[in-house]
Design a protein around this motif. Structure first.
Motif, PDB file in Angstrom:
ATOM      1  N   MET A 155      85.483  11.161 -19.818  1.00 13.24           N
ATOM      2  CA  MET A 155      86.215  10.009 -20.552  1.00 13.24           C
ATOM      3  C   MET A 155      87.486  10.791 -21.110  1.00 13.24           C
ATOM      4  SD  MET A 155      86.529   9.770 -23.984  1.00 13.24           S
ATOM      5  CE  MET A 155      86.380  11.014 -25.017  1.00 13.24           C
ATOM      6  N   THR A 156      88.644   9.929 -20.927  1.00 18.50           N
ATOM      7  CA  THR A 156      89.782  10.240 -21.512  1.00 18.50           C
ATOM      8  C   THR A 156      90.067   9.229 -22.693  1.00 18.50           C
ATOM      9  OG1 THR A 156      91.879  11.059 -21.535  1.00 18.50           O
ATOM     10  CG2 THR A 156      91.450   9.190 -19.791  1.00 18.50           C
ATOM     11  N   ALA A 157      90.372   9.688 -23.777  1.00 17.26           N
ATOM     12  CA  ALA A 157      90.508   8.758 -24.742  1.00 17.26           C
ATOM     13  C   ALA A 157      91.818   9.185 -25.910  1.00 17.26           C
ATOM     14  CB  ALA A 157      89.654   8.632 -25.918  1.00 17.26           C
ATOM     15  N   PRO A 158      92.339   8.187 -26.415  1.00 20.15           N
ATOM     16  CA  PRO A 158      93.706   8.681 -27.389  1.00 20.15           C
ATOM     17  C   PRO A 158      92.925   9.516 -28.568  1.00 20.15           C
ATOM     18  CG  PRO A 158      93.609   6.232 -26.956  1.00 20.15           C
ATOM     19  CD  PRO A 158      92.207   6.926 -26.401  1.00 20.15           C
ATOM     20  N   PRO A 159      93.811  10.367 -29.059  1.00 22.09           N
ATOM     21  CA  PRO A 159      93.239  11.273 -30.383  1.00 22.09           C
ATOM     22  C   PRO A 159      92.623  10.516 -31.389  1.00 22.09           C
ATOM     23  CG  PRO A 159      95.649  11.942 -29.466  1.00 22.09           C
ATOM     24  CD  PRO A 159      95.243  10.557 -28.939  1.00 22.09           C
ATOM     25  N   ALA A 160      92.981   9.505 -31.498  1.00 20.87           N
ATOM     26  CA  ALA A 160      92.503   8.531 -32.787  1.00 20.87           C
ATOM     27  C   ALA A 160      90.956   8.361 -32.457  1.00 20.87           C
ATOM     28  CB  ALA A 160      93.187   7.501 -33.087  1.00 20.87           C
ATOM     29  N   VAL A 161      90.600   7.929 -31.154  1.00 20.73           N
ATOM     30  CA  VAL A 161      89.456   7.658 -30.889  1.00 20.73           C
ATOM     31  C   VAL A 161      88.564   8.688 -30.743  1.00 20.73           C
ATOM     32  CG1 VAL A 161      88.020   6.618 -29.096  1.00 20.73           C
ATOM     33  CG2 VAL A 161      90.146   5.431 -29.424  1.00 20.73           C
ATOM     34  N   ILE A 162      89.069   9.911 -30.361  1.00 17.30           N
ATOM     35  CA  ILE A 162      88.305  11.254 -30.331  1.00 17.30           C
ATOM     36  C   ILE A 162      87.747  11.358 -31.766  1.00 17.30           C
ATOM     37  CG2 ILE A 162      88.138  13.423 -29.707  1.00 17.30           C
ATOM     38  CD1 ILE A 162      89.480  13.022 -27.440  1.00 17.30           C
ATOM     39  N   ARG A 163      88.917  11.273 -32.750  1.00 20.78           N
ATOM     40  CA  ARG A 163      88.741  11.533 -33.929  1.00 20.78           C
ATOM     41  C   ARG A 163      87.483  10.806 -34.705  1.00 20.78           C
ATOM     42  NH1 ARG A 163      92.079  15.544 -35.149  1.00 20.78           N
ATOM     43  NH2 ARG A 163      94.116  15.398 -34.053  1.00 20.78           N
ATOM     44  N   GLN A 164      87.443   9.546 -34.193  1.00 19.56           N
ATOM     45  CA  GLN A 164      86.569   8.539 -34.936  1.00 19.56           C
ATOM     46  C   GLN A 164      84.865   8.850 -34.282  1.00 19.56           C
ATOM     47  OE1 GLN A 164      88.398   4.494 -33.180  1.00 19.56           O
ATOM     48  NE2 GLN A 164      87.352   3.903 -34.782  1.00 19.56           N
ATOM     49  N   LEU A 165      84.918   9.577 -33.171  1.00 16.99           N
ATOM     50  CA  LEU A 165      83.632   9.901 -32.973  1.00 16.99           C
ATOM     51  C   LEU A 165      82.836  10.985 -33.981  1.00 16.99           C
ATOM     52  CD1 LEU A 165      84.174  10.639 -29.006  1.00 16.99           C
ATOM     53  CD2 LEU A 165      83.345   8.677 -30.138  1.00 16.99           C
ATOM     54  N   PHE A 166      83.735  11.847 -34.645  1.00 18.74           N
ATOM     55  CA  PHE A 166      83.107  12.746 -35.430  1.00 18.74           C
ATOM     56  C   PHE A 166      82.642  11.848 -37.094  1.00 18.74           C
ATOM     57  CE2 PHE A 166      86.080  15.505 -32.833  1.00 18.74           C
ATOM     58  CZ  PHE A 166      85.349  16.553 -33.196  1.00 18.74           C
ATOM     59  N   LYS A 167      83.095  10.590 -36.991  1.00 21.76           N
ATOM     60  CA  LYS A 167      82.836  10.109 -38.511  1.00 21.76           C
ATOM     61  C   LYS A 167      81.557   9.248 -38.380  1.00 21.76           C
ATOM     62  CE  LYS A 167      85.695  10.374 -41.124  1.00 21.76           C
ATOM     63  NZ  LYS A 167      85.722  11.293 -42.346  1.00 21.76           N
ATOM     64  N   HIS A 168      80.819   9.356 -39.584  1.00 25.06           N
ATOM     65  CA  HIS A 168      80.010   8.584 -40.186  1.00 25.06           C
ATOM     66  C   HIS A 168      79.758   8.423 -41.467  1.00 25.06           C
ATOM     67  CE1 HIS A 168      76.330   5.846 -40.421  1.00 25.06           C
ATOM     68  NE2 HIS A 168      76.427   5.969 -39.203  1.00 25.06           N
ATOM     69  N   PRO A 169      79.959   7.027 -42.180  1.00 27.65           N
ATOM     70  CA  PRO A 169      80.075   7.101 -43.584  1.00 27.65           C
ATOM     71  C   PRO A 169      78.896   7.724 -44.206  1.00 27.65           C
ATOM     72  CG  PRO A 169      79.713   4.958 -42.567  1.00 27.65           C
ATOM     73  CD  PRO A 169      80.056   5.806 -41.750  1.00 27.65           C
ATOM     74  N   LEU A 170      77.577   7.626 -43.501  1.00 26.98           N
ATOM     75  CA  LEU A 170      76.630   8.290 -44.190  1.00 26.98           C
ATOM     76  C   LEU A 170      76.620   9.773 -44.123  1.00 26.98           C
ATOM     77  CD1 LEU A 170      73.497   6.234 -42.700  1.00 26.98           C
ATOM     78  CD2 LEU A 170      74.692   5.875 -44.992  1.00 26.98           C
ATOM     79  N   THR A 171      77.546  10.444 -43.157  1.00 25.31           N
ATOM     80  CA  THR A 171      77.556  11.846 -43.119  1.00 25.31           C
ATOM     81  C   THR A 171      78.446  12.122 -44.441  1.00 25.31           C
ATOM     82  OG1 THR A 171      77.549  11.670 -40.715  1.00 25.31           O
ATOM     83  CG2 THR A 171      78.451  13.515 -41.862  1.00 25.31           C
ATOM     84  N   ASP A 172      79.353  11.371 -44.726  1.00 28.15           N
ATOM     85  CA  ASP A 172      80.357  11.451 -45.744  1.00 28.15           C
ATOM     86  C   ASP A 172      79.510  11.342 -46.940  1.00 28.15           C
ATOM     87  OD1 ASP A 172      82.261  11.846 -43.932  1.00 28.15           O
ATOM     88  OD2 ASP A 172      83.303  10.139 -44.253  1.00 28.15           O
ATOM     89  N   ASN A 173      78.880  10.286 -47.220  1.00 25.30           N
ATOM     90  CA  ASN A 173      78.054  10.182 -48.438  1.00 25.30           C
ATOM     91  C   ASN A 173      77.066  11.330 -48.510  1.00 25.30           C
ATOM     92  OD1 ASN A 173      79.336   7.749 -48.647  1.00 25.30           O
ATOM     93  ND2 ASN A 173      77.691   6.577 -48.014  1.00 25.30           N
ATOM     94  N   GLY A 174      76.293  11.792 -47.451  1.00 20.28           N
ATOM     95  CA  GLY A 174      75.422  12.765 -47.551  1.00 20.28           C
ATOM     96  C   GLY A 174      76.090  14.057 -48.274  1.00 20.28           C
ATOM     97  N   ILE A 175      77.186  14.383 -47.527  1.00 20.49           N
ATOM     98  CA  ILE A 175      77.952  15.813 -48.000  1.00 20.49           C
ATOM     99  C   ILE A 175      78.259  15.685 -49.483  1.00 20.49           C
ATOM    100  CG2 ILE A 175      80.087  16.942 -47.767  1.00 20.49           C
ATOM    101  CD1 ILE A 175      80.073  16.082 -44.936  1.00 20.49           C
ATOM    102  N   ALA A 176      78.579  14.498 -50.034  1.00 16.54           N
ATOM    103  CA  ALA A 176      79.217  14.281 -51.326  1.00 16.54           C
ATOM    104  C   ALA A 176      77.818  14.359 -52.376  1.00 16.54           C
ATOM    105  CB  ALA A 176      79.898  13.020 -51.496  1.00 16.54           C
ATOM    106  N   ALA A 177      76.652  13.830 -51.948  1.00 15.99           N
ATOM    107  CA  ALA A 177      75.550  13.926 -52.731  1.00 15.99           C
ATOM    108  C   ALA A 177      75.039  15.503 -52.793  1.00 15.99           C
ATOM    109  CB  ALA A 177      74.441  12.999 -52.172  1.00 15.99           C
ATOM    110  N   PHE A 178      74.858  15.926 -51.597  1.00 18.57           N
ATOM    111  CA  PHE A 178      74.643  17.459 -51.702  1.00 18.57           C
ATOM    112  C   PHE A 178      75.286  18.382 -52.354  1.00 18.57           C
ATOM    113  CE2 PHE A 178      72.416  17.005 -47.141  1.00 18.57           C
ATOM    114  CZ  PHE A 178      71.053  16.372 -47.657  1.00 18.57           C
TER     115      PHE A 178
END
Ligand code: G3P
Length: 217
Positions: free
Chosen positions: A182-205
Protein backbone atom coordinates in the motif's frame (compact mmCIF):
# COMPACT_ATOMS: atom_id res chain seq x y z
CA UNK A 1 2.28 -6.08 3.31
CA UNK A 2 4.90 -3.65 2.05
CA UNK A 3 4.59 0.02 2.97
CA UNK A 4 5.45 2.67 0.39
CA UNK A 5 5.12 6.40 1.04
CA UNK A 6 3.34 8.51 -1.58
CA UNK A 7 5.31 11.77 -1.61
CA UNK A 8 8.23 13.62 -3.18
CA UNK A 9 9.07 15.36 0.12
CA UNK A 10 12.59 14.05 0.84
CA UNK A 11 12.55 15.14 4.50
CA UNK A 12 9.40 13.08 5.12
CA UNK A 13 10.91 10.13 3.24
CA UNK A 14 14.15 10.29 5.27
CA UNK A 15 12.19 10.46 8.56
CA UNK A 16 10.02 7.46 7.67
CA UNK A 17 12.98 5.49 6.27
CA UNK A 18 14.69 5.90 9.66
CA UNK A 19 11.93 3.77 11.24
CA UNK A 20 13.11 0.81 9.17
CA UNK A 21 9.49 0.20 8.11
CA UNK A 22 9.53 1.88 4.71
CA UNK A 23 9.76 -0.45 1.72
CA UNK A 24 9.58 2.04 -1.15
CA UNK A 25 8.31 5.36 -2.49
CA UNK A 26 5.76 6.39 -5.08
CA UNK A 27 5.65 9.78 -6.80
CA UNK A 28 3.45 11.27 -9.49
CA UNK A 29 3.59 14.52 -11.50
CA UNK A 30 1.29 16.28 -8.98
CA UNK A 31 3.58 15.35 -6.07
CA UNK A 32 6.64 16.55 -8.05
CA UNK A 33 4.84 19.86 -8.64
CA UNK A 34 4.05 20.10 -4.92
CA UNK A 35 7.74 19.54 -4.06
CA UNK A 36 8.74 22.54 -6.19
CA UNK A 37 11.87 20.63 -7.26
CA UNK A 38 13.37 19.37 -10.51
CA UNK A 39 11.97 15.90 -11.32
CA UNK A 40 15.19 14.04 -12.13
CA UNK A 41 17.07 15.56 -9.19
CA UNK A 42 14.41 14.73 -6.63
CA UNK A 43 14.03 11.16 -7.94
CA UNK A 44 17.81 10.66 -7.68
CA UNK A 45 17.78 11.92 -4.09
CA UNK A 46 14.85 9.66 -3.15
CA UNK A 47 16.60 6.63 -4.70
CA UNK A 48 19.49 7.24 -2.32
CA UNK A 49 17.18 7.38 0.72
CA UNK A 50 15.47 3.99 0.27
CA UNK A 51 16.65 0.65 -1.06
CA UNK A 52 13.23 -0.38 -2.38
CA UNK A 53 11.42 0.67 -5.55
CA UNK A 54 10.95 4.38 -6.28
CA UNK A 55 8.15 4.99 -8.78
CA UNK A 56 8.81 7.80 -11.25
CA UNK A 57 6.10 8.52 -13.81
CA UNK A 58 6.49 9.14 -17.54
CA UNK A 59 4.45 11.99 -19.01
CA UNK A 60 4.53 11.08 -22.71
CA UNK A 61 1.29 9.54 -23.94
CA UNK A 62 2.70 7.59 -26.90
CA UNK A 63 4.77 4.39 -26.71
CA UNK A 64 7.91 5.85 -28.34
CA UNK A 65 7.84 8.90 -26.07
CA UNK A 66 7.30 6.73 -22.98
CA UNK A 67 10.24 4.51 -23.96
CA UNK A 68 12.51 7.55 -24.37
CA UNK A 69 11.50 8.97 -20.98
CA UNK A 70 11.81 5.54 -19.34
CA UNK A 71 15.38 5.21 -20.63
CA UNK A 72 16.27 8.50 -18.92
CA UNK A 73 14.55 7.48 -15.67
CA UNK A 74 16.18 4.02 -15.60
CA UNK A 75 19.65 5.62 -15.75
CA UNK A 76 19.05 7.43 -12.45
CA UNK A 77 19.38 4.35 -10.21
CA UNK A 78 18.76 0.61 -10.12
CA UNK A 79 15.76 1.04 -7.81
CA UNK A 80 13.81 3.29 -10.19
CA UNK A 81 10.43 1.78 -11.07
CA UNK A 82 8.98 3.31 -14.23
CA UNK A 83 5.37 4.35 -13.76
CA UNK A 84 3.12 4.26 -16.84
CA UNK A 85 -0.59 5.02 -17.22
CA UNK A 86 -3.11 2.26 -17.88
CA UNK A 87 -3.58 2.93 -21.59
CA UNK A 88 -2.86 0.86 -24.70
CA UNK A 89 0.47 2.66 -25.15
CA UNK A 90 1.19 2.41 -21.43
CA UNK A 91 0.73 -1.37 -21.42
CA UNK A 92 2.74 -1.74 -24.64
CA UNK A 93 5.52 0.17 -22.88
CA UNK A 94 5.09 -1.96 -19.75
CA UNK A 95 5.54 -5.16 -21.77
CA UNK A 96 8.67 -3.83 -23.47
CA UNK A 97 10.24 -2.52 -20.26
CA UNK A 98 9.58 -5.54 -18.06
CA UNK A 99 10.83 -7.77 -20.92
CA UNK A 100 14.05 -5.77 -20.66
CA UNK A 101 14.34 -6.30 -16.88
CA UNK A 102 12.90 -2.97 -15.67
CA UNK A 103 10.41 -2.59 -12.84
CA UNK A 104 7.10 -1.08 -14.00
CA UNK A 105 4.22 0.30 -11.97
CA UNK A 106 1.00 0.60 -14.00
CA UNK A 107 -0.98 3.48 -12.55
CA UNK A 108 -4.49 4.97 -12.73
CA UNK A 109 -6.21 1.57 -12.54
CA UNK A 110 -9.95 1.76 -11.84
CA UNK A 111 -11.26 -1.65 -12.90
CA UNK A 112 -10.39 -5.31 -12.38
CA UNK A 113 -10.27 -5.83 -16.15
CA UNK A 114 -7.64 -3.10 -16.41
CA UNK A 115 -5.66 -4.89 -13.68
CA UNK A 116 -5.95 -8.17 -15.61
CA UNK A 117 -4.51 -6.47 -18.70
CA UNK A 118 -1.64 -5.00 -16.67
CA UNK A 119 -0.76 -8.44 -15.28
CA UNK A 120 -0.81 -9.90 -18.79
CA UNK A 121 1.57 -7.09 -19.81
CA UNK A 122 3.97 -8.27 -17.09
CA UNK A 123 3.56 -5.31 -14.73
CA UNK A 124 5.65 -5.45 -11.56
CA UNK A 125 2.97 -3.44 -9.73
CA UNK A 126 -0.64 -2.51 -10.49
CA UNK A 127 -1.88 0.66 -8.77
CA UNK A 128 -5.66 0.70 -8.20
CA UNK A 129 -6.69 4.11 -6.80
CA UNK A 130 -9.09 3.31 -3.97
CA UNK A 131 -9.72 6.86 -2.67
CA UNK A 132 -10.55 8.30 -6.08
CA UNK A 133 -12.77 5.25 -6.74
CA UNK A 134 -14.67 5.95 -3.49
CA UNK A 135 -14.90 9.65 -4.45
CA UNK A 136 -17.09 8.87 -7.46
CA UNK A 137 -19.43 6.49 -5.64
CA UNK A 138 -17.76 3.11 -6.15
CA UNK A 139 -16.21 0.82 -3.53
CA UNK A 140 -12.44 1.06 -3.85
CA UNK A 141 -11.82 -1.91 -1.57
CA UNK A 142 -14.16 -4.16 -3.59
CA UNK A 143 -11.88 -3.43 -6.54
CA UNK A 144 -8.89 -4.66 -4.50
CA UNK A 145 -10.76 -7.88 -3.55
CA UNK A 146 -11.65 -8.52 -7.20
CA UNK A 147 -8.07 -8.02 -8.37
CA UNK A 148 -6.74 -10.29 -5.57
CA UNK A 149 -9.17 -13.03 -6.64
CA UNK A 150 -8.27 -12.75 -10.32
CA UNK A 151 -4.51 -12.65 -9.74
CA UNK A 152 -4.73 -15.67 -7.42
CA UNK A 153 -6.92 -17.57 -9.92
CA UNK A 154 -4.16 -17.38 -12.51
CA UNK A 155 -1.03 -17.12 -10.37
CA UNK A 156 -0.01 -13.69 -11.68
CA UNK A 157 3.14 -12.30 -10.01
CA UNK A 158 2.07 -8.67 -10.44
CA UNK A 159 1.90 -7.06 -7.01
CA UNK A 160 -1.26 -5.22 -6.00
CA UNK A 161 -0.14 -1.75 -4.87
CA UNK A 162 -3.11 -0.04 -3.23
CA UNK A 163 -2.88 3.69 -4.08
CA UNK A 164 -4.90 6.80 -3.34
CA UNK A 165 -5.07 5.65 0.27
CA UNK A 166 -6.78 8.33 2.34
CA UNK A 167 -7.08 6.90 5.89
CA UNK A 168 -6.00 4.00 8.15
CA UNK A 169 -9.13 1.94 7.38
CA UNK A 170 -7.96 1.68 3.76
CA UNK A 171 -4.68 0.23 5.09
CA UNK A 172 -6.45 -2.23 7.39
CA UNK A 173 -8.79 -3.42 4.65
CA UNK A 174 -5.89 -3.78 2.19
CA UNK A 175 -4.04 -5.99 4.67
CA UNK A 176 -7.16 -8.11 5.34
CA UNK A 177 -7.70 -8.66 1.61
CA UNK A 178 -4.04 -9.57 1.13
CA UNK A 179 -2.84 -6.69 -1.04
CA UNK A 180 0.93 -6.86 -1.56
CA UNK A 181 1.72 -3.19 -1.05
CA UNK A 182 0.00 0.00 0.00
CA UNK A 183 1.22 3.52 -0.67
CA UNK A 184 -0.05 6.35 1.53
CA UNK A 185 0.77 9.97 2.27
CA UNK A 186 3.17 10.46 5.24
CA UNK A 187 0.34 11.70 7.50
CA UNK A 188 -1.65 8.47 7.02
CA UNK A 189 1.41 6.32 7.77
CA UNK A 190 2.06 8.32 10.95
CA UNK A 191 -1.58 7.80 12.01
CA UNK A 192 -1.00 4.03 11.95
CA UNK A 193 1.35 4.26 14.93
CA UNK A 194 -1.13 6.17 17.07
CA UNK A 195 -3.76 5.04 19.56
CA UNK A 196 -5.03 7.20 22.45
CA UNK A 197 -4.87 4.20 24.82
CA UNK A 198 -1.18 3.77 24.01
CA UNK A 199 -0.55 7.44 24.92
CA UNK A 200 -2.64 7.15 28.11
CA UNK A 201 -0.90 3.92 29.08
CA UNK A 202 2.57 5.46 28.66
CA UNK A 203 1.58 8.49 30.77
CA UNK A 204 0.19 6.27 33.58
CA UNK A 205 3.23 3.95 33.60
CA UNK A 206 5.64 6.90 33.68
CA UNK A 207 3.74 8.56 36.52
CA UNK A 208 3.94 5.36 38.60
CA UNK A 209 7.59 4.83 37.67
CA UNK A 210 8.52 8.29 38.94
CA UNK A 211 6.87 7.41 42.28
CA UNK A 212 9.30 4.47 42.64
CA UNK A 213 12.22 6.93 42.68
CA UNK A 214 14.26 4.49 40.56
CA UNK A 215 16.31 4.86 37.35
CA UNK A 216 17.37 2.20 34.85
CA UNK A 217 21.15 1.99 34.76
O1 G3P B 1 0.20 8.30 -6.38
C1 G3P B 1 -1.09 8.06 -6.79
C2 G3P B 1 -2.15 8.18 -5.72
O2 G3P B 1 -1.75 7.59 -4.54
C3 G3P B 1 -2.79 9.51 -5.62
O3 G3P B 1 -3.62 9.65 -4.49
O4 G3P B 1 -5.03 10.99 -2.93
O5 G3P B 1 -4.23 12.01 -5.10
O6 G3P B 1 -5.98 10.24 -5.08
P1 G3P B 1 -4.78 10.77 -4.40
Amino acid sequence: MKFFVDTADTKEIADLAATGLLDGVTTNPSLIHKSGRKFLEVVEEICGLVEGPVSAEVVALDHEGMMKEAAILRKIADNVCVKVPLTVDGLKTCKALTGDGAMVNVTLCFSANQALLAAKAGATFISPFVGRHDDVGFDGMELISDIRLIYDNYGFDTEILVASVRHPIHVLQSAKIGADVMTAPPAVIRQLFKHPLTDNGIAAFLADWQKTGQAIG
